[in-house]
Design an enzyme around this catalytic site. Structure first.
Site, PDB file in Angstrom:
ATOM      1  CG  HIS B  74      -8.603   9.826  -1.798  1.00 61.21           C
ATOM      2  ND1 HIS B  74      -8.621   9.784  -0.424  1.00 61.21           N
ATOM      3  CD2 HIS B  74      -7.339  10.166  -2.147  1.00 61.21           C
ATOM      4  CE1 HIS B  74      -7.402  10.080   0.033  1.00 61.21           C
ATOM      5  NE2 HIS B  74      -6.608  10.313  -0.969  1.00 61.21           N
ATOM      6  CG  HIS B 114      -6.390   6.157  -2.605  1.00 58.21           C
ATOM      7  ND1 HIS B 114      -5.397   5.233  -2.802  1.00 58.21           N
ATOM      8  CD2 HIS B 114      -6.618   6.721  -3.818  1.00 58.21           C
ATOM      9  CE1 HIS B 114      -5.027   5.255  -4.080  1.00 58.21           C
ATOM     10  NE2 HIS B 114      -5.759   6.131  -4.714  1.00 58.21           N
ATOM     11  CD  GLU B 469      13.437 -10.781   3.490  1.00 59.28           C
ATOM     12  OE1 GLU B 469      13.176  -9.879   2.660  1.00 59.28           O
ATOM     13  OE2 GLU B 469      14.499 -11.419   3.489  1.00 59.28           O
TER      14      GLU B 469
END
Lengths: 733, 733
Positions: B74, B114, B469
């Site tokens: 990347h 990335h 959560e």
């Protein structure tokens, strides 16, 4: 005087936004205020018409009674939302209690599903036939055939989607609104609006905190879904206390920043007129979804009004009796729905049937004038695909190695192109998932011109969801729930990110919705992206999850079989699990056998063992079997793409495939073994997370090369000869 | 002239917010513009000092080379962010390359993981010893001991958390900033700021779309984390194209609505001075976290600049050569880092060591002046608990039935109170999870006064996460990653909602972070809330996930054992899975045996079978064994709280417990069976989702009552006698 809405109402005025004035005090303060309020109730009630007053009181007392009978449930929210319910079911929503599945009905989603009594009670009052008073009283009872479960369920007349896990419903509602947009753009003509329904979604404070909802909100604003209204039951209370314990953001500004209209309602407990006005404004929006921020008081009238204690427990007999006394009801009578209240809702079923008849007449005229479009619209409503869809699957595939994600595109792209039931989306992985077909059109607002030059419109069926995997799956549930199989949503991403999407995938399975999830990069073979992107344990979740087909095809032929199974599974979501890397084509694979779950790839009568191969690593088993021959070991080979499909086969077939009483079986799959013990005696699997290495190197590191695997298998067979106990145990090789 | 930051810098001016002017054009337009830009480069560069110019060019070319060597990776984001990196590592961040774990270092999180080469390259340039040029070149190589994986990993010097799955890093950064706040409030004195570090988090366009990030952003604003800065690499490009394909919200307004400061930077590719200024403003913020919105161009200088093609693929040899030519470099030379660049970063390690020495001196003085506090601060830095923590576990429990969630509170509340390593949070389920201890103080901004009357401060250790959560688990990873075991985060919710949290729980397991997840309502016994709240298949995920201890204790005694295991697991997260409903206390259970994973509860030498019982339903197995006696069937009973712990035992122990070569085994657990086949021959399990019914009624519906289970087991034993094959197969009873 509030007028009922009509099916042909068109209000084109621009939606105005009422800015909030000071926020009503909540929490403990409100309890103090309520005591004043109780004294001044006569005055407050004067704002209400007499009939509204009695309807609200009756409704609130009924909810308190229903929770009190078994001493449990969620009374507070439902009581707080009473006036919103009257506005919706009496004055605004277009629906037909006696034809609950009327195609063009408005959709209502209760995203704060724990307040389900709110919906059940309005279904009862408005005349849904199944929802009798007797059924209403089954809430929290031991009655096995009850239709008042603890959260709304899709199987019940008048319920559009199952909700409960917070944030899911609002994302479903986005999907329902997208479905309307797509069908409108596809089938409406200048002279016929055969699809014109609105989607209404009720949410509580919790839904505005859940990530899946925040993803869906951002996306709905982008899509300019003016046919979606979210009604925020702003009672500022959650289980732990007041919302400001955890959330002090400016929600209206946030919603406007996400391209939503915002309307404030200060008195959501009583001001039905203002709520109706806001809902009608919302329906008339031409450019944006609408967020109506309605201040209410949880558990209004009870001693715990405005307090977290009103959320998830019955009020107690004494308090319930007291509410009745204050409201002028007899404290010794329960579940009372007086004649005025019955009269108030009496005409709703007839009004609904008129809507249905008027729409059916419209569709008849439409079919006469536009026979082709009409026939297709009928086919879609019947949930059918064009007859020829199977013929579009390639009869054969090139023999050269190809990634199963690429084969998946070869199989499905022509079908997606030809069959407009499919709406195919991706969470920003278009270059990886191979789901784009030639000349696809994006589902986008028609006036969007992106920097990268892509445009679209609402008839488009390719959906860029953004990097929102969870919302993608939850929105897809909404697309699928619009009407059975009218739209078949397809999602796509890396397999690992179906862990982000898992709560919504589960909800699709629970609701028997046909949604097809196309997952690529499904093993350590994914390579360089490393352990964060290499699934090891995720298949275990989906193999254990009820009512979903997790399928790992081994080559292009099996990919064809997997797609056939998934498309034919009308009441079940599927996951087609594919590889990033090229896979060899195996001559013995058979597409028709994928539906059996497992089948014999290479049979040997006097075998020494059975080797089980799966998905991206199916060829590994074939290669090991070949290598074992040099050691004079004869291996049967079984291809095993899907446990769930295999379990559905007769015992005889399963025994013929596995022949476990005769031969030990060894499975090769670089996932956690758990569950393979059902089909094999030993396995070459993964016991740790993967590693960032190129595909071949990572397989090598973990021993998934032919030679070490062959050694392990032959050593295992040797050990079996000398250790009797071993045959009764699973062995990790 | 930009001054390097110093450890004692205090800027108290109010943080100003620079409003955005017109947004630079991106996508295809930018490519056109870049061609102009290339021509005018000399002019543009004049804004830069000569040394900045050469550093940026060298960095960008190095990234292009590193991706080109193996034709992958990347490059685009890392190249776009070069100037941000220079600002951070050269001028702003306080860190010590030669003492990477310096306790008071600024924490840097690359949430857009990335772009890892961005971080690896700056680690190399600033002198981290492990990160040699040779190692840098291992990116995407087959080198097994490489420290440049496809996404940053916590094991590498200078990397604070493993990132990659989008949105996780920013939530981790919130946790890191909370850790600082808590330690500051606990240990800093008016005269000694022994903890004063800042957390910097780099994000891309994707992180702003992921739900987990949106939850964390909302919560960080609520907490007023002024020690947190999020730096937005706004290049408006994702895999599918320009961001406006999927996201057209007003991000700055949204962030302000969430109580964040916002600073805009227009020229993020070159304007190092403006970036440094913004970062210093951010550090000086007194009241809010800061969001710096920096416009950059992905893949700047390449032919695919500003395009999605720059995101996830190497540029090609020709383009890389061309960039070098345009930048005045030799296209035939690779991985060149010239002397000017080396000189530019040369003094950073020394600067870092000065920081370390100055801090160590400060801590010495602090320890002299405040010996008790100093000793405790040292204990915490060493990741130790107070010595007596085990003594706080009750020696015995009442004999009456009690929910294991309540027992969990009995065991852990005194420990949480006494040991300030624990920061205990809940996703809005305080009334259900029993994690509140007497006199607990909430972790809150000190000036917060909630409607429900609760206050707190940053030394508080009870965390209301809201209904978030996923963020709860991801933030907990950040709390744990601050320093090993200095803070031990505890999360709590219903077990079913650990599916929402699962991606973050997985990241904790991958990173070997000690986080303890307390899950209640862990089976169909949850009752009325229905199938959305009744876990059937979730344990299968966590039992398969590497490096996490999933423990289902069967009564209070086993709850004590589970907590002991979880607290002692310094490098492993745990899930303690408990019941909503009251469980009978079983006299034979033993807390010390939980660590073995499974143990014999009732031994019978000449048994007919082994019954395996688990968790909330352990008593079912005991009852069935008792009932079988009346049929003259003798059953051994095994309690089996944790597969992972059992697998870690020696083979001999495992064989002694199961004795499978002698007796068939039947497991009773209302979860999907998958995986129990390793330990049993047959099971009474769940094959569908649950149902909304009261606890006893739902167990009855699915046959989990003593009589039908006893019948099933005895019938199975009969069948075994007549069907030889059956002994080699798993049987669902």
């Amino acid at each position: 005087m509030i007028s009922p809405s009509t099916d042909n109402m068109h209000i084109n005025s621009e939606t105005s936004t009422v800015n909030g004035t000071s926020h009503t005090a909540y929490g403990k303060n409100v309890v103090a205020e309520l005591k004043k309020e109780e004294k001044e109730e006569a005055k407050a009630v004067q704002k209400l018409s007499k009939e509204h007053d009695i309807v609200l009181k009756t409704f609130r007392i009924l909810i308190a009674d229903l929770c009190q009978q078994f001493g449990g449930g969620h009374p507070g929210g439902a009581i707080g939302m009473a006036a919103i319910g009257v506005a919706l079911w009496k004055y605004v929503m277009r629906y037909a209690p006696h034809t609950p599945d009327y195609f063009n009905r408005d959709r209502f989603v209760l995203s704060n599903g724990h307040t389900c009594l709110f919906q059940y009670t309005f279904l009862h009052l408005t005349g849904y036939k199944d929802m009798t008073l007797d059924q209403l009283k089954s809430y929290h009872s031991e009655r096995v055939d009850a239709i008042c479960p603890g959260h709304p369920e899709i199987e019940i007349e008048g319920i559009e989607v199952t909700t409960g896990p917070l944030g899911q419903g609002i994302a479903n509602a986005v999907g329902l609104a997208m479905a309307t947009k797509n069908l409108q753009a596809t089938y409406n003509t200048p002279d016929f609006d055969v699809v014109s329904n609105h989607t209404w979604c009720m949410i509580g404070d919790a839904c505005l905190q859940e990530g899946v909802a925040l993803e869906a909100i951002s996306y709905a604003g982008h899509l300019k879904l003016n046919n979606l209204t979210v009604i925020y039951d702003n009672n500022q209370i959650t289980c732990d206390g007041s919302v400001d314990l955890t959330n002090t953001e400016d929600v209206n500004t946030k919603m406007r920043a996400c391209n939503w209209n915002v309307i404030d309602i200060e008195d959501g407990c009583f001001d039905i007129e203002a709520i109706v006005d806001a809902l009608n404004q919302a329906r008339a929006s031409t450019d944006k979804p609408t967020f109506i921020n309605i201040r209410t008081v949880i558990g209004l009238g009870s001693k715990v009004a405005g307090d977290a204690a009103a959320h998830g427990a019955a009020f107690g007999t004494e308090d319930v009796a007291n509410i009745k006394r204050v409201y002028g009801f007899n404290p010794d009578e329960h579940f009372v729905i007086g004649k005025e209240v019955r009269d108030f809702f009496e005409k709703i079923p007839d009004r609904g049937q008129q809507l249905v008849q008027s729409w059916e007449k419209k569709v008849q005229e439409y079919e006469s004038k536009y026979p082709e479009l009409g026939a297709e619209f009928r086919r879609r409503r019947e949930g059918k695909l064009p007859d020829n869809w199977e013929d579009l699957i390639p009869a054969s595939f090139p023999e050269k190695p190809v990634a199963s994600r690429a084969a998946s595109g070869l199989v499905f792209n022509p079908i997606a192109k030809a069959c407009n039931n499919f709406m195919v989306g991706t969470a920003d992985l278009s270059p990886s998932v191979n789901m784009i077909w030639k000349d696809k059109v994006d589902f986008q607002p028609p006036d969007l011109k992106t920097q990268c030059g892509i445009t679209g419109n609402y008839s488009g069926r390719y959906i860029h969801y953004g990097i929102r995997e969870h919302a993608m799956a939850a929105i897809s549930n909404g697309l699928a729930a619009y009407a059975p199989n009218t739209i078949i949503p397809v999602t796509s991403s890396f397999f690992m990110f179906y862990l982000y999407a898992a709560p919504a995938v589960r909800m699709g399975a629970l609701q028997h919705l046909q949604v097809i999830h196309v997952a690529t990069h499904d093993s350590i073979g994914t390579g360089e992206d490393g352990p964060t992107h290499q699934p090891i344990e995720l298949a275990n979740l989906y193999r254990a999850m009820p009512n979903i087909l997790y399928i790992r095809p081994g080559d292009s032929e099996e990919v064809a079989g997997a797609w056939k199974v998934a498309i034919e599974a009308k009441n079940t979501p599927s996951i087609i699990s594919t590889s990033r890397q090229a896979l060899p084509q195996i001559p013995q694979t058979r597409r028709d056998m994928v539906a059996k779950g497992a089948y014999v790839l290479e049979e040997v009568d006097d075998a020494d063992l059975t080797l089980i191969g799966v998905g991206a690593e199916l060829s590994f088993a074939v290669n090991v079997a070949e290598a074992l021959k040099e050691k004079n070991i004869k291996a049967r080979v079984v291809s095993f793409p899907s446990w769930r499909l295999f379990e559905a086969q007769p015992l005889e077939y399963r025994r013929d495939v596995l022949r476990r009483h005769r031969f030990p079986a060894v499975v090769i799959e670089p996932y956690a073994a758990n569950g393979w013990e059902r089909y094999a005696n030993a396995g070459i699997n993964m016991k740790r997370f993967g590693q960032s290495l190129p595909c071949k190197a990572v397989y090598k590191l973990f021993g998934f090369e032919t030679e070490p695997m062959t050694e392990k298998v032959s050593a295992y067979l040797e050990r079996l000869k000398s250790d009797e106990i071993l045959r009764t145990e699973w062995v990790d090789l």
